[in-house]
Design an enzyme around this catalytic site. Sequence first.
Site: not given
Length: 374
Positions: A90-91, A94, A103, A107, A110, A112, A270, A307, A314
């Site tokens: 995206r950037y 990086r 995981c 969470c 989450c 994702r 999000d 984000d 971000k």
Amino acid sequence: MEAWRRILADSIVKPKDLAARLGVDAKEIEAIVGDYPMRITPTVMATIKEKGDAIWKQVVPDIAEMEDFEAEDDPLEEDLMSPVPHLVHRYPDRVLLMVTNQCPIYCRFCTRKRLVGKPGFLKKGELDQAIAYLREHTEVRDVILSGGDPLLLPDHLLERILKALRTIPHLELIRLGSRVPGTLPERITPELCAIVKKYHPVYMNLHFNHPDELTPEVKAACGMLADAGVPLGAQTVLLKGVNDDPDIMRRLMHQLLLARIKPYYLYQADLTKGTNHFRTTVETGLNIIKSLQGHTSGMAVPHFVIDAPGGGGKIPLLPGDYMVHMDAAGVLLKNYENKAFHYPQPQQSSARELPMVSAAPALGSCSNGEHDDL
Ligand SMILES: *Cc1c(COP(=O)(O)O)cnc(C)c1O
């Protein structure tokens, strides 16, 4: 089997086991985990003090997850920015590389949620594809291993990835994003630290949301990573009923610094489907930043970011009232105590107006012709 694998296998994943331990309705949990898996490690289970507390809310499935009809599965549009499988670019300089969907805990908030829980790790062929992409894209100098949680990979697979990345000459930084030190501290072994140490600079950004997560065992695991030369940062998600409170957030930031972790990002939640019941207002986050900045160590203040939905990346937010006014003469500022201060700007005259025309050639430094304009 390594000890940490046995401990991970002792996690709560079945609704009936959760019902036996916490007295919840197994049928209701069953209806949720079909879509969104659950895993609660022994460390996290032991940190839950009472029904509905800050740790409970993060890991115990809630029927509200199934009542979030309107929201999108991928609001950050990561799937649209993936040039090769498991890689998000995206950037400019990086990329994210998702090395597993597993995981230590799942969470409930989450980002994702659409992906996590599926078994398996990045396959050899997929790693080769990612490495080929990175080798070709010489502008990428920073790779973030994410997922899922990269520290759930067995040592030999993690090392295979680190080693392959280090064959790319233009790649400067390797980062890992992980919730493992805070939820499965037994995974941080001397063997793991020895592997990571070989591929420096390796940074880690660890996920923590509440001061109760920093138990003595968790702090010891973070200390091992810090001793292995890994600079540690923290990423925190602002969550309703978990940490949307200046006092809790200050205690969290102080506990992180005690564990040798520098708070890095505080995320506004999000819009991911199944997580909207955790959202707070943006003002809540700004007030928390205001309550920290100036009142405690600057080291304890993370960047508050949203984000941006739609894949904007971000975007940092600061409480708006530090700068009251700015013009060519100066800035009018307000400090953390709301006292006003004035900072004068340098004088606006440009180089052209400075009386240096005759001095410049004498210094022999203006032979490029530009001084003809002076
Ligand atoms: C967060 C993120 C990064 C890293 O951002 P930094 O601000 O450099 O920490 C890189 N790629 C993607 C897709 C991200 O979401």
